[in-house]
Design a protein around this motif. Structure first.
Motif, PDB file in Angstrom:
ATOM      1  N   ASP A  10       0.821  -1.215   0.000  1.00  0.00           N
ATOM      2  CA  ASP A  10       0.000   0.000   0.000  1.00  0.00           C
ATOM      3  C   ASP A  10       0.852   1.261   0.000  1.00  0.00           C
ATOM      4  OD1 ASP A  10      -2.289  -1.486  -0.031  1.00  0.00           O
ATOM      5  OD2 ASP A  10      -2.635  -1.406   2.128  1.00  0.00           O
ATOM      6  N   LYS A  11       2.095   1.161   0.509  1.00  0.00           N
ATOM      7  CA  LYS A  11       2.980   2.320   0.589  1.00  0.00           C
ATOM      8  C   LYS A  11       3.823   2.490  -0.677  1.00  0.00           C
ATOM      9  CE  LYS A  11       3.365   1.996   5.640  1.00  0.00           C
ATOM     10  NZ  LYS A  11       4.289   1.820   6.783  1.00  0.00           N
ATOM     11  N   ILE A  12       3.818   1.490  -1.539  1.00  0.00           N
ATOM     12  CA  ILE A  12       4.620   1.512  -2.762  1.00  0.00           C
ATOM     13  C   ILE A  12       3.702   1.833  -3.934  1.00  0.00           C
ATOM     14  CG2 ILE A  12       6.102   0.167  -4.290  1.00  0.00           C
ATOM     15  CD1 ILE A  12       6.811  -1.581  -1.900  1.00  0.00           C
ATOM     16  N   PRO A  13       4.097   2.749  -4.835  1.00  0.00           N
ATOM     17  CA  PRO A  13       3.264   3.039  -6.008  1.00  0.00           C
ATOM     18  C   PRO A  13       2.911   1.768  -6.769  1.00  0.00           C
ATOM     19  CG  PRO A  13       5.060   4.613  -5.836  1.00  0.00           C
ATOM     20  CD  PRO A  13       5.319   3.562  -4.794  1.00  0.00           C
ATOM     21  N   ALA A  14       1.669   1.630  -7.133  1.00  0.00           N
ATOM     22  CA  ALA A  14       1.212   0.412  -7.803  1.00  0.00           C
ATOM     23  C   ALA A  14       1.947   0.186  -9.114  1.00  0.00           C
ATOM     24  CB  ALA A  14      -0.296   0.487  -8.044  1.00  0.00           C
ATOM     25  N   ARG A  15       2.261   1.263  -9.837  1.00  0.00           N
ATOM     26  CA  ARG A  15       2.936   1.090 -11.125  1.00  0.00           C
ATOM     27  C   ARG A  15       4.374   0.617 -10.935  1.00  0.00           C
ATOM     28  NH1 ARG A  15       2.830   6.498  -9.994  1.00  0.00           N
ATOM     29  NH2 ARG A  15       4.636   7.796 -10.567  1.00  0.00           N
ATOM     30  N   LEU A  16       5.008   0.938  -9.777  1.00  0.00           N
ATOM     31  CA  LEU A  16       6.340   0.412  -9.490  1.00  0.00           C
ATOM     32  C   LEU A  16       6.272  -1.097  -9.254  1.00  0.00           C
ATOM     33  CD1 LEU A  16       9.349   0.726  -8.881  1.00  0.00           C
ATOM     34  CD2 LEU A  16       8.748   1.333  -6.530  1.00  0.00           C
ATOM     35  N   LEU A 128      -1.084  -9.306  -7.077  1.00  0.00           N
ATOM     36  CA  LEU A 128      -0.632  -7.914  -7.143  1.00  0.00           C
ATOM     37  C   LEU A 128      -0.991  -7.183  -8.430  1.00  0.00           C
ATOM     38  CD1 LEU A 128       2.958  -8.393  -5.645  1.00  0.00           C
ATOM     39  CD2 LEU A 128       1.013  -7.297  -4.517  1.00  0.00           C
ATOM     40  N   ILE A 129      -1.200  -7.892  -9.526  1.00  0.00           N
ATOM     41  CA  ILE A 129      -1.303  -7.254 -10.837  1.00  0.00           C
ATOM     42  C   ILE A 129      -2.740  -7.241 -11.350  1.00  0.00           C
ATOM     43  CG2 ILE A 129      -0.482  -7.302 -13.216  1.00  0.00           C
ATOM     44  CD1 ILE A 129       1.638  -6.601 -11.118  1.00  0.00           C
ATOM     45  N   ARG A 130      -3.111  -6.122 -11.965  1.00  0.00           N
ATOM     46  CA  ARG A 130      -4.393  -5.996 -12.665  1.00  0.00           C
ATOM     47  C   ARG A 130      -4.136  -5.456 -14.064  1.00  0.00           C
ATOM     48  NH1 ARG A 130      -5.065  -8.346  -8.712  1.00  0.00           N
ATOM     49  NH2 ARG A 130      -6.792  -8.247  -7.198  1.00  0.00           N
ATOM     50  N   ASP A 131      -5.066  -5.708 -14.978  1.00  0.00           N
ATOM     51  CA  ASP A 131      -4.879  -5.320 -16.374  1.00  0.00           C
ATOM     52  C   ASP A 131      -4.731  -3.815 -16.549  1.00  0.00           C
ATOM     53  OD1 ASP A 131      -4.978  -7.913 -17.141  1.00  0.00           O
ATOM     54  OD2 ASP A 131      -7.034  -7.874 -17.875  1.00  0.00           O
ATOM     55  N   SER A 132      -5.403  -3.037 -15.730  1.00  0.00           N
ATOM     56  CA  SER A 132      -5.359  -1.579 -15.862  1.00  0.00           C
ATOM     57  C   SER A 132      -5.456  -0.944 -14.483  1.00  0.00           C
ATOM     58  CB  SER A 132      -6.498  -1.089 -16.760  1.00  0.00           C
ATOM     59  OG  SER A 132      -7.749  -1.498 -16.237  1.00  0.00           O
ATOM     60  N   PRO A 133      -4.985   0.292 -14.341  1.00  0.00           N
ATOM     61  CA  PRO A 133      -4.982   0.953 -13.026  1.00  0.00           C
ATOM     62  C   PRO A 133      -6.355   1.067 -12.388  1.00  0.00           C
ATOM     63  CG  PRO A 133      -3.598   2.154 -14.580  1.00  0.00           C
ATOM     64  CD  PRO A 133      -4.330   1.116 -15.372  1.00  0.00           C
ATOM     65  N   GLU A 143      -2.511   8.439  -7.497  1.00  0.00           N
ATOM     66  CA  GLU A 143      -1.739   7.758  -8.531  1.00  0.00           C
ATOM     67  C   GLU A 143      -2.622   7.407  -9.723  1.00  0.00           C
ATOM     68  OE1 GLU A 143       1.316   3.974  -9.152  1.00  0.00           O
ATOM     69  OE2 GLU A 143       0.095   4.085  -7.337  1.00  0.00           O
ATOM     70  N   LEU A 144      -3.849   6.965  -9.474  1.00  0.00           N
ATOM     71  CA  LEU A 144      -4.772   6.630 -10.553  1.00  0.00           C
ATOM     72  C   LEU A 144      -5.047   7.841 -11.431  1.00  0.00           C
ATOM     73  CD1 LEU A 144      -6.732   4.719 -11.985  1.00  0.00           C
ATOM     74  CD2 LEU A 144      -8.454   5.334 -10.273  1.00  0.00           C
ATOM     75  N   THR A 145      -5.283   8.988 -10.790  1.00  0.00           N
ATOM     76  CA  THR A 145      -5.541  10.220 -11.546  1.00  0.00           C
ATOM     77  C   THR A 145      -4.325  10.617 -12.374  1.00  0.00           C
ATOM     78  OG1 THR A 145      -7.058  10.998  -9.822  1.00  0.00           O
ATOM     79  CG2 THR A 145      -6.188  12.649 -11.346  1.00  0.00           C
ATOM     80  N   TYR A 146      -3.149  10.487 -11.765  1.00  0.00           N
ATOM     81  CA  TYR A 146      -1.901  10.837 -12.467  1.00  0.00           C
ATOM     82  C   TYR A 146      -1.712   9.978 -13.714  1.00  0.00           C
ATOM     83  CZ  TYR A 146       3.118  10.976 -13.475  1.00  0.00           C
ATOM     84  OH  TYR A 146       4.326  11.073 -14.102  1.00  0.00           O
ATOM     85  N   ILE A 147      -1.888   8.654 -13.586  1.00  0.00           N
ATOM     86  CA  ILE A 147      -1.692   7.761 -14.723  1.00  0.00           C
ATOM     87  C   ILE A 147      -2.701   8.057 -15.828  1.00  0.00           C
ATOM     88  CG2 ILE A 147      -1.802   5.354 -15.485  1.00  0.00           C
ATOM     89  CD1 ILE A 147      -0.781   4.546 -12.726  1.00  0.00           C
ATOM     90  N   GLU A 148      -3.969   8.216 -15.448  1.00  0.00           N
ATOM     91  CA  GLU A 148      -5.009   8.448 -16.447  1.00  0.00           C
ATOM     92  C   GLU A 148      -4.824   9.785 -17.154  1.00  0.00           C
ATOM     93  OE1 GLU A 148      -8.675   7.971 -14.358  1.00  0.00           O
ATOM     94  OE2 GLU A 148      -8.694   5.789 -14.640  1.00  0.00           O
ATOM     95  N   GLU A 149      -4.388  10.802 -16.409  1.00  0.00           N
ATOM     96  CA  GLU A 149      -4.164  12.106 -17.036  1.00  0.00           C
ATOM     97  C   GLU A 149      -2.972  12.071 -17.977  1.00  0.00           C
ATOM     98  OE1 GLU A 149      -3.758  14.919 -13.905  1.00  0.00           O
ATOM     99  OE2 GLU A 149      -5.930  15.152 -13.590  1.00  0.00           O
ATOM    100  N   ARG A 150      -1.906  11.366 -17.598  1.00  0.00           N
ATOM    101  CA  ARG A 150      -0.703  11.338 -18.423  1.00  0.00           C
ATOM    102  C   ARG A 150      -0.894  10.473 -19.680  1.00  0.00           C
ATOM    103  NH1 ARG A 150       1.328  14.672 -19.213  1.00  0.00           N
ATOM    104  NH2 ARG A 150       3.391  13.852 -19.722  1.00  0.00           N
TER     105      ARG A 150
END
Length: 392
Positions: A10-16, A128-133, A143-150
């Motif tokens: 939970d403390k580590i970014p999901a994308r990492l 740990l893994i899902r197809d999309s954020p 983090e979800l907002t950041y990924i979707e915006e970028r």
């Protein structure tokens, strides 16, 4: 145990976490491939002049590219792609371990050990893994907002079978930027397969180098590709983030390293004659420079059509791996009558030309711009010509 791991995750970014798991997924793929090769040698006596070679990529790499397209922001794409070099690192670690297991315990037990490791990894992957954020249960809202915006709207989020865009295969295979990338990728794999499979034979037959007693020396080219690749990917991501150059220019800059520099160094190997240490140095630098592929041909299909990143890589790799048996066939014909320095020099020149010519083709015709067939449903866009010069 799992509660502690959950708190840590939970403390580590999901994308990492996704990038780390991609690294180990590739590691496991090559680990099984190498163990199979070692076990086959232990099970049967190989025919003279024949080797057990295979391509363990299968569906793994296209699937991982599809995952990366949905998880990696543009300014982190290079480092995500670098994680796929876990297979290269796995080669260095797994080969000696597999040899020891087969020698000490037997080939059956080696399958139990490596199969158990992969099964253990698979449990963590599923957890740990899902197809999309947006489907990840532990990703933060920030983090979800950041990924979707970028990532924006270039990647479809609706994955329903009825609404998913069909692969525009005809437009893909008539797209000049993709064809340039396809050739670039083919040249990259030709050079890689040549260095990784035939260069050791050159060192053994021509330079009288005992590979079994070389210790970690024979692993240097592999480690150089992983190490240089991380540096190149970090620099490339920095350039994308700061918009130092257009996406097209960045991809072409790194092709200079991954193809032109690697080809020039391969050309020099054929003229090292009896200079063993210089040969090892040239091989190490050639594969090290090829680490820049993480920001060139291994990433460019994400620029062209992130919606179809997995499919594009499947096409590229499906065609590209044919070099893995064509190159040895050509080498066998050239070395058939005489296994001398002159014949090997011809082979190194051929490998260098594949690197350099395909790299030059990409520099001329390649593009880092998103193509209109990335969204084939948009008929209004389909009727317009694809942009070749403007940055996406």
């Amino acid at each position: 145990m799992f509660s502690a791991l959950r708190k840590c995750s939970d403390k580590i970014p999901a994308r990492l976490v996704v990038a780390i798991m991609c690294f180990f997924a590739c590691w496991c793929t090559y680990m099984l491939r190498l163990n199979l090769s070692v076990a086959i040698i232990a099970m049967v006596k190989p025919l003279p002049g024949k080797e057990s070679k295979g391509n363990g990529d299968g569906a793994v790499y296209p699937a991982l590219h599809c995952l990366i397209a949905r998880w990696a922001p543009p300014e982190e794409k290079g480092r995500f792609i670098w994680s796929l070099l876990g297979g290269t690192f796995g080669t260095v670690i797994s080969f000696p371990v597999s040899g020891v297991l087969v020698e000490e315990w037997g080939w059956r037990e080696s399958f139990y050990v490596f199969g158990g490791v992969v099964l253990f990894f698979s449990i963590f992957w599923i957890w740990l893994i899902r197809d999309s954020p947006d489907k990840h249960p532990r990703i933060s809202e920030k983090e979800l907002t950041y990924i979707e915006e970028r990532i924006g709207t270039n990647v479809e989020r609706n994955e329903g079978a009825k609404t998913r865009s069909k692969l525009p295969i005809l437009r893909i295979m008539t797209s000049l930027p993709f064809l340039a990338l396809l050739l670039c990728h083919y040249g990259n794999l030709w050079g890689l397969f040549f260095l990784l499979t035939l260069a050791p034979k050159f060192m053994s037959d021509i330079l009288d180098f005992d590979l079994k007693k070389s210790g970690g020396l024979s692993s240097l080219p592999y480690l150089a590709r992983v190490g240089f690749g991380f540096v190149f990917s970090a620099v490339g991501d920095y350039m994308v983030k700061n918009e130092t150059f257009s996406r097209t220019t960045i991809r072409k800059i790194f092709v200079v390293f991954s193809h032109l520099a690697s080809g020039a160094l391969m050309f020099l190997i054929g003229y090292m004659d009896e200079y063993l240490w210089l040969t090892v140095l040239m091989m190490t630098l050639s594969l090290g420079m090829n680490g820049a592929a993480t920001v060139s041909n291994l990433t460019n299909h994400h620029d062209l059509a992130p919606n179809f990143a997995g499919s594009l890589y499947g096409i590229m790799n499906g065609i590209g791996v044919t070099s893995g048996f064509i190159a040895p066939m050509i080498s066998g014909r050239i070395l058939e009558k005489n296994n001398g320095l002159y014949e090997w020099r011809i082979l190194f020149i051929i490998g260098a030309l594949f690197y350099i010519i395909t790299g030059v083709i990409f520099i001329i015709f390649g593009s880092g711009n998103i193509q209109s067939w990335n969204t084939p449903k948009a008929t209004a866009e389909d009727s317009q010509p694809e942009e070749q010069g403007a940055e996406d």
